[in-house]
Design a protein around this motif. Structure first.
Motif, PDB file in Angstrom:
ATOM      1  N   ILE A 121      -9.378 -29.732 -17.979  1.00 16.56           N
ATOM      2  CA  ILE A 121     -10.695 -30.327 -18.153  1.00 16.56           C
ATOM      3  C   ILE A 121     -11.486 -30.167 -16.865  1.00 16.56           C
ATOM      4  O   ILE A 121     -10.914 -30.083 -15.770  1.00 16.56           O
ATOM      5  CB  ILE A 121     -10.567 -31.818 -18.549  1.00 16.56           C
ATOM      6  CG1 ILE A 121     -11.813 -32.312 -19.284  1.00 16.56           C
ATOM      7  CG2 ILE A 121     -10.252 -32.696 -17.340  1.00 16.56           C
ATOM      8  CD1 ILE A 121     -11.605 -33.603 -20.045  1.00 16.56           C
ATOM      9  N   SER A 122     -12.815 -30.096 -16.990  1.00 14.30           N
ATOM     10  CA  SER A 122     -13.703 -30.045 -15.826  1.00 14.30           C
ATOM     11  C   SER A 122     -14.360 -31.405 -15.661  1.00 14.30           C
ATOM     12  O   SER A 122     -14.855 -31.983 -16.632  1.00 14.30           O
ATOM     13  CB  SER A 122     -14.788 -28.978 -16.010  1.00 14.30           C
ATOM     14  OG  SER A 122     -14.237 -27.692 -16.080  1.00 14.30           O
ATOM     15  N   MET A 123     -14.374 -31.941 -14.439  1.00 14.82           N
ATOM     16  CA  MET A 123     -14.983 -33.242 -14.170  1.00 14.82           C
ATOM     17  C   MET A 123     -16.329 -33.045 -13.491  1.00 14.82           C
ATOM     18  O   MET A 123     -16.482 -32.185 -12.618  1.00 14.82           O
ATOM     19  CB  MET A 123     -14.091 -34.105 -13.282  1.00 14.82           C
ATOM     20  CG  MET A 123     -12.765 -34.457 -13.897  1.00 14.82           C
ATOM     21  SD  MET A 123     -12.085 -35.989 -13.226  1.00 14.82           S
ATOM     22  CE  MET A 123     -13.118 -37.204 -14.027  1.00 14.82           C
ATOM     23  N   VAL A 124     -17.293 -33.864 -13.909  1.00 16.03           N
ATOM     24  CA  VAL A 124     -18.623 -33.857 -13.298  1.00 16.03           C
ATOM     25  C   VAL A 124     -18.949 -35.285 -12.884  1.00 16.03           C
ATOM     26  O   VAL A 124     -19.017 -36.187 -13.731  1.00 16.03           O
ATOM     27  CB  VAL A 124     -19.702 -33.344 -14.277  1.00 16.03           C
ATOM     28  CG1 VAL A 124     -21.039 -33.208 -13.550  1.00 16.03           C
ATOM     29  CG2 VAL A 124     -19.298 -32.013 -14.893  1.00 16.03           C
ATOM     30  N   GLY A 125     -19.132 -35.506 -11.587  1.00 14.35           N
ATOM     31  CA  GLY A 125     -19.444 -36.833 -11.088  1.00 14.35           C
ATOM     32  C   GLY A 125     -20.823 -36.876 -10.479  1.00 14.35           C
ATOM     33  O   GLY A 125     -21.173 -36.023  -9.654  1.00 14.35           O
ATOM     34  N   TYR A 126     -21.629 -37.853 -10.904  1.00 17.92           N
ATOM     35  CA  TYR A 126     -23.011 -37.984 -10.413  1.00 17.92           C
ATOM     36  C   TYR A 126     -23.110 -39.240  -9.556  1.00 17.92           C
ATOM     37  O   TYR A 126     -22.683 -40.311  -9.962  1.00 17.92           O
ATOM     38  CB  TYR A 126     -23.969 -38.067 -11.595  1.00 17.92           C
ATOM     39  CG  TYR A 126     -25.409 -37.696 -11.288  1.00 17.92           C
ATOM     40  CD1 TYR A 126     -25.951 -36.492 -11.727  1.00 17.92           C
ATOM     41  CD2 TYR A 126     -26.237 -38.545 -10.554  1.00 17.92           C
ATOM     42  CE1 TYR A 126     -27.264 -36.154 -11.465  1.00 17.92           C
ATOM     43  CE2 TYR A 126     -27.544 -38.216 -10.272  1.00 17.92           C
ATOM     44  CZ  TYR A 126     -28.065 -37.023 -10.744  1.00 17.92           C
ATOM     45  OH  TYR A 126     -29.374 -36.690 -10.460  1.00 17.92           O
ATOM     46  N   CYS A 127     -23.668 -39.100  -8.342  1.00 15.77           N
ATOM     47  CA  CYS A 127     -23.851 -40.212  -7.411  1.00 15.77           C
ATOM     48  C   CYS A 127     -22.485 -40.865  -7.118  1.00 15.77           C
ATOM     49  O   CYS A 127     -21.517 -40.171  -6.819  1.00 15.77           O
ATOM     50  CB  CYS A 127     -24.865 -41.205  -7.956  1.00 15.77           C
ATOM     51  SG  CYS A 127     -25.339 -42.494  -6.771  1.00 15.77           S
ATOM     52  N   LEU A 128     -22.385 -42.194  -7.220  1.00 14.24           N
ATOM     53  CA  LEU A 128     -21.105 -42.863  -6.965  1.00 14.24           C
ATOM     54  C   LEU A 128     -20.043 -42.407  -7.946  1.00 14.24           C
ATOM     55  O   LEU A 128     -18.850 -42.472  -7.655  1.00 14.24           O
ATOM     56  CB  LEU A 128     -21.288 -44.384  -7.043  1.00 14.24           C
ATOM     57  CG  LEU A 128     -20.069 -45.235  -6.712  1.00 14.24           C
ATOM     58  CD1 LEU A 128     -19.621 -45.007  -5.272  1.00 14.24           C
ATOM     59  CD2 LEU A 128     -20.356 -46.720  -6.959  1.00 14.24           C
ATOM     60  N   GLY A 129     -20.470 -41.917  -9.117  1.00 15.78           N
ATOM     61  CA  GLY A 129     -19.515 -41.322 -10.048  1.00 15.78           C
ATOM     62  C   GLY A 129     -18.824 -40.120  -9.446  1.00 15.78           C
ATOM     63  O   GLY A 129     -17.655 -39.853  -9.742  1.00 15.78           O
ATOM     64  N   GLY A 130     -19.527 -39.385  -8.585  1.00 14.17           N
ATOM     65  CA  GLY A 130     -18.909 -38.266  -7.878  1.00 14.17           C
ATOM     66  C   GLY A 130     -17.881 -38.738  -6.865  1.00 14.17           C
ATOM     67  O   GLY A 130     -16.841 -38.094  -6.671  1.00 14.17           O
ATOM     68  N   THR A 131     -18.159 -39.860  -6.225  1.00 11.71           N
ATOM     69  CA  THR A 131     -17.192 -40.452  -5.293  1.00 11.71           C
ATOM     70  C   THR A 131     -15.926 -40.853  -6.041  1.00 11.71           C
ATOM     71  O   THR A 131     -14.801 -40.559  -5.601  1.00 11.71           O
ATOM     72  CB  THR A 131     -17.812 -41.687  -4.610  1.00 11.71           C
ATOM     73  OG1 THR A 131     -19.107 -41.372  -4.107  1.00 11.71           O
ATOM     74  CG2 THR A 131     -16.925 -42.165  -3.462  1.00 11.71           C
ATOM     75  N   ILE A 132     -16.106 -41.528  -7.178  1.00  5.83           N
ATOM     76  CA  ILE A 132     -14.960 -41.967  -7.975  1.00  5.83           C
ATOM     77  C   ILE A 132     -14.201 -40.772  -8.528  1.00  5.83           C
ATOM     78  O   ILE A 132     -12.961 -40.747  -8.522  1.00  5.83           O
ATOM     79  CB  ILE A 132     -15.435 -42.891  -9.114  1.00  5.83           C
ATOM     80  CG1 ILE A 132     -16.050 -44.162  -8.529  1.00  5.83           C
ATOM     81  CG2 ILE A 132     -14.279 -43.245 -10.046  1.00  5.83           C
ATOM     82  CD1 ILE A 132     -16.746 -45.042  -9.550  1.00  5.83           C
ATOM     83  N   ALA A 133     -14.926 -39.750  -9.001  1.00  2.54           N
ATOM     84  CA  ALA A 133     -14.275 -38.544  -9.530  1.00  2.54           C
ATOM     85  C   ALA A 133     -13.479 -37.833  -8.442  1.00  2.54           C
ATOM     86  O   ALA A 133     -12.398 -37.290  -8.708  1.00  2.54           O
ATOM     87  CB  ALA A 133     -15.315 -37.599 -10.125  1.00  2.54           C
TER      88      ALA A 133
END
Length: 340
Positions: A121-133
């Motif tokens: 799977i490919s993960m895409v994290g935006y803003c703090l979501g990128g930090t968590i990802a």
């Protein structure tokens, strides 16, 4: 006078309706929901999994048919999954990063893999979501093929917060723990005011509205963005403490020492293909907060790109999907017979 009347009508009228891209719920836990957005015409074997910030609601990624990040990617042939964290209540005050990462995110990714039948799977994290990802990818054994982060805060030695705030937090004058202990879960109104205080002269959007009140397309986009900006979400107290103490104050993603669910977080453990996107006009997450991630991750295949957009406009202008697709398409295993 006609423009002022139109502005009044826009501001005092009902909120716009969000028409989501076609989707179905495939998993839920507590308030969190995993949504599946099927590709319009599937071209790639590897699906995308979006992780958004805990501070805001993720419908910014699917806010209008013309500019939808998710719709733009499903129309390009990707199956997309989105984890909506939901709105924590007082009873969720003890949920911390450990729980969010292992009990919510990890389980949701497992469900997405089973549901899609994909091996990776490919993960895409935006803003703090990128930090968590990034934290998740560094400690999980699940098969993450690609990791994409956009406007991601990694190095908290610099920020847009007023200098006195930062000093007060670091020397203990600003006590985040007391605030979290009193409220349990930080109210949405406090989260809204926290972000508004970072941009205290919040008048330019209204000047733009007054200037372009005759432009129906601009007004529609303005109303959607304004609704989202004012639609903050509560923040679980334990996660709030960890975010400000371990990430912001002690900068553990850069300095080391962050432990999540008993696992040491070291971004060098990220060895999958990696793509970081920064916005040149971002007034919330500065480029110096994102750029250090390129030296911290262990990936050999890694790309960094700066685009002409703001923190939110990157998701509102239709830019995001084609930018991601250009990098991701060659790393997603195209299905045999799929049209270009």
């Amino acid at each position: 006078m006609n423009r002022w009347k139109e502005v009044y009508k826009i501001i005092s009228g009902p909120e716009p309706t969000i028409d989501h891209s076609p989707r179905q719920m495939v998993w839920r836990k507590n308030k969190s929901v995993l949504w599946h957005y099927p590709a319009a015409e599937k071209k790639y074997k590897i699906p995308l999994f979006f992780v958004y910030s805990l501070f805001n609601k993720p419908y910014i990624l699917d806010i209008s048919p013309e500019t939808s990040v998710i719709g733009g990617l499903t129309n390009r042939g990707y199956d997309v999954y989105l984890l909506d964290w939901g709105q924590p209540g007082y009873e969720d005050n003890d949920i911390g990063l450990d729980t969010y990462v292992t009990e919510y995110l990890e389980r949701a990714v497992k469900r997405a893999l089973r549901h899609s039948g994909a091996e990776e799977i490919s993960m895409v994290g935006y803003c703090l979501g990128g930090t968590i990802a990034s934290i998740f990818t560094s400690i999980t054994e699940l098969p993450i093929k690609n990791l994409i982060v956009a406007t991601v805060p990694i190095d908290f030695s610099t920020s847009v917060a007023p200098g006195k705030w930062t000093e007060g937090m670091k020397d203990g004058m600003v006590n985040i723990d007391r605030l979290a202990d009193v409220y349990g879960t930080i109210p949405a109104e406090y989260i809204f005011m926290m972000f508004r205080s970072l941009a205290p002269f919040y008048i330019s959007p209204y000047v733009s509205l007054l200037t372009r009140a005759h432009d129906s397309r601009f007004v529609d986009k303005w109303r959607r963005m304004n609704m989202w900006l004012n639609d903050a979400t509560p923040f679980a107290g334990e996660a709030f403490k960890q975010f400000f103490n371990e990430l912001s104050k002690e900068n553990k993603l850069v300095n080391g020492g962050l432990v999540v669910a008993g696992r040491n977080v070291d971004l060098k453990n990220i060895t999958c293909s990696f793509y970081a996107i920064s916005s040149a006009n971002d007034n919330l997450v500065l480029e110096p907060q994102s750029l250090p991630v390129m030296d911290l991750v262990g990936s050999e295949d890694k790309t960094y790109q700066v685009v002409q957009a703001g923190h939110v406009s990157l998701a509102l202008t239709g830019l995001f999907a084609p930018i991601v697709d250009e990098w991701l398409s060659s790393r997603s295993e195209k299905l045999e017979g799929a049209m270009a």
